[in-house]
Enzyme design. Structure first.
Site, mmCIF file in Angstrom:
data_model
loop_
_atom_site.group_PDB
_atom_site.id
_atom_site.type_symbol
_atom_site.label_atom_id
_atom_site.label_comp_id
_atom_site.label_asym_id
_atom_site.label_seq_id
_atom_site.Cartn_x
_atom_site.Cartn_y
_atom_site.Cartn_z
ATOM 1 N N ARG A 241 -11.864 -7.361 -3.068
ATOM 2 C CA ARG A 241 -12.348 -7.692 -1.724
ATOM 3 C C ARG A 241 -11.725 -6.850 -0.615
ATOM 4 O O ARG A 241 -12.431 -6.496 0.336
ATOM 5 C CB ARG A 241 -12.149 -9.189 -1.465
ATOM 6 C CG ARG A 241 -13.272 -10.007 -2.072
ATOM 7 C CD ARG A 241 -13.090 -11.495 -1.940
ATOM 8 N NE ARG A 241 -14.220 -12.180 -2.550
ATOM 9 C CZ ARG A 241 -14.154 -13.409 -3.065
ATOM 10 N NH1 ARG A 241 -13.018 -14.081 -3.033
ATOM 11 N NH2 ARG A 241 -15.228 -13.961 -3.595
ATOM 12 N N GLU A 361 -19.887 -9.535 -3.087
ATOM 13 C CA GLU A 361 -18.516 -9.901 -3.475
ATOM 14 C C GLU A 361 -18.012 -11.115 -2.702
ATOM 15 O O GLU A 361 -16.847 -11.180 -2.282
ATOM 16 C CB GLU A 361 -17.580 -8.703 -3.339
ATOM 17 C CG GLU A 361 -17.900 -7.617 -4.368
ATOM 18 C CD GLU A 361 -16.875 -6.516 -4.430
ATOM 19 O OE1 GLU A 361 -15.671 -6.805 -4.307
ATOM 20 O OE2 GLU A 361 -17.283 -5.353 -4.599
ATOM 21 N N THR A 363 -20.043 -14.036 -0.010
ATOM 22 C CA THR A 363 -20.561 -14.016 1.356
ATOM 23 C C THR A 363 -19.452 -14.360 2.354
ATOM 24 O O THR A 363 -18.433 -14.961 1.993
ATOM 25 C CB THR A 363 -21.699 -15.035 1.530
ATOM 26 O OG1 THR A 363 -21.155 -16.364 1.400
ATOM 27 C CG2 THR A 363 -22.805 -14.819 0.506
#
Length: 378
Positions: A241, A361, A363
Site C-alpha cells: 500500500r 489495493e 478502497t
C-alpha cells in the site's frame, strides 16, 4: 529525524527521472490511445535495473532499499501510471511469497520474474472486492494437491503472467473462513484468462479475469500453512500500500508540474495566468498537499524498510496520497481550462489515471475503516 536523501537515493531518483523523460513520456500517450502493453518500455526498464523491487538481491532483484523503491515508483508514475502499475504488479505478487514462501519457492518463482517473466496477484473476485471473507474461489485438498475452482477479476498482468499468487477459501467445511495462499503456474490445465478489460485509465497496463477450473496445484506450491492464507495476503498488502501511495504521488507531481508550466505560459488579460492570485492559491495548495503526501509515503515506506510495516501508517499514506492525486489532477485540468479536457494535454491522462488510486489495493473507504479500527481499539 533526517529528511534528506543520501547520495545513492538521489542518484537513483535522478537516473529514473532521466529515463522517464527520455523513454516513457514521449510514448505514454500513444500506448494509452492504442491500449497496448508496452513490452519495449518494460524490457528497457529491466535492462537498467528498474524492475522487481520486492525481490531480494540474492534472488535476482535490484537490491534497492525501500525508500529508493518509493522514489523510483513516484518517478515512473509521473511518466505513466499504466506502465508503473504493471511494473508494481510483479512486486505485489512477490509479497505473499516474500512473507510466506520457502527458500525453494523464492528461488524458483523470483527467478522467473527476474529473468524476464511477469506475475500477478489474484485476490479480487466478481462478488468479493473489499469483503475478502466473501471469496468464492475454493481449494480442496486431495492427496498431495489442491483442486482449485473459481474466478478472479481485475487482475493486473493477467494475460502475460507466468504464475499467479492466489487466495482461496479452503473447502473443508460449510461456511469455512479458513484460507490458503497458493502459487499457480499459468500453464496448469484448467487456467484460462479472459479478454483485456477496457479501462478509464491505466490503459497501457494489462487487466483481465482469470478462471480456475479443476486446476490441480501441488501442495509444494502452498504459501505457509493451511489457514494462513488470509494473514499472508493482508501482510502482503501492508507492504504494497505505501507503493500505491508513491504511484499516486507521482501522478500528482506530474499533473502539478504541467499546471505550473502552463500557468506561466498561458496569457489572459495581457499577462500570464500565474500572476492571478486565484491560480497562485491553487498551485500553493497543490504543492502543499503533494509534500504532505510525500512525507506520509516516506514514513510508511520507512516502516517497511525496518521490516515492521505499520498498517495504520500504510493506510494513511495510500489514502491521503490517492485523494491528493485526484484533487491535484482535477485542479490541473481546471488551470488548463478547456485545453485540459483535450487529449493532447497530459493533464487529461493524469486525471483519468488518478481515479483508480482511490480504488485498488483497498478502497479509500476501507482504508478509513482500517484507520478507525486502529485508533478506537483499546
Amino acid at each position: 529525524m533526517n529528511f534528506s536523501l543520501d547520495e545513492d537515493q538521489l542518484a537513483i531518483k535522478t537516473m529514473t527521472r532521466d529515463f522517464v523523460n527520455q523513454e516513457i513520456i514521449p510514448q505514454a500517450r500513444e500506448y494509452d490511445e492504442k491500449e497496448e502493453f508496452p513490452f519495449e518500455i518494460h524490457n528497457k526498464l529491466r535492462e537498467v535495473g528498474l524492475y522487481n523491487f520486492a525481490v531480494p538481491e540474492q534472488f535476482g532483484g535490484p537490491g534497492v532499499d525501500k525508500i529508493s523503491h518509493a522514489l523510483i515508483v513516484e518517478e515512473l508514475a509521473r511518466g505513466c501510471a499504466g506502465v508503473t502499475t504493471s511494473v508494481e504488479a510483479n512486486s505485489l505478487a512477490s509479497y505473499p511469497i516474500l512473507v510466506g514462501g520457502t527458500e525453494e519457492q523464492k528461488k524458483k518463482y523470483f527467478g522467473i520474474i527476474s529473468s524476464g517473466g511477469f506475475s500477478a496477484f489474484a485476490l479480487t473476485e466478481p462478488s468479493a472486492g473489499s469483503d475478502v471473507a466473501s471469496l468464492k474461489t475454493t481449494a480442496e485438498r486431495v492427496g498431495d494437491e489442491y483442486v482449485l475452482n473459481g474466478e478472479k477479476c481485475f487482475i493486473t498482468n493477467a494475460s502475460y503472467a507466468n504464475y499467479y499468487t492466489v487466495l482461496a477459501k479452503l473447502k473443508d467445511s460449510e461456511g469455512s473462513k479458513r484460507f490458503v495462499a497458493l502459487i499457480v503456474d499459468r500453464e496448469s490445465e484448467g487456467v484460462s484468462v479472459g479478454p483485456h478489460e477496457k479501462k478509464m485509465g491505466l490503459r497501457s497496463s494489462n487487466t483481465a479475469s482469470v478462471t480456475f477450473e479443476e486446476v490441480r496445484v501441488p501442495v509444494a506450491n502452498r504459501l505457509g500453512e493451511e489457514g494462513d492464507g488470509f494473514k499472508i495476503f493482508m501482510k502482503a498488502l501492508s507492504y504494497a500500500r505505501p507503493m500505491v501511495g508513491a504511484q499516486a504521488l507521482g501522478i500528482a507531481q506530474g499533473a502539478y508540474e504541467e499546471a505550473v508550466n502552463y500557468a506561466k505560459e498561458r496569457k489572459q488579460f495581457g499577462q500570464p495566468i500565474s500572476n492571478f492570485q486565484g491560480i497562485q492559491f491553487m498551485l500553493a495548495d497543490m504543492a502543499m498537499e503533494i509534500e504532505a503526501s510525500r512525507l506520509l509515503v516516506q514514513k510508511a515506506v520507512w516502516y517497511v524498510q525496518q521490516g515492521t510495516p505499520n498498517t495504520k501508517i500504510s493506510s494513511f499514506a495510500k489514502c491521503f496520497a490517492s485523494d491528493t492525486a485526484l484533487k491535484v489532477a482535477a485542479d490541473a485540468v481546471q488551470i488548463h481550462g478547456g485545453y485540459g479536457y483535450i487529449r493532447e494535454y497530459a493533464v487529461e491522462k493524469y486525471f483519468r489515471d488518478a481515479k483508480i488510486m482511490q480504488i485498488y489495493e483497498g478502497t479509500n473507504q476501507i482504508q478509513r475503516v482500517v484507520i478507525a479500527k486502529d485508533i478506537l481499539q483499546d
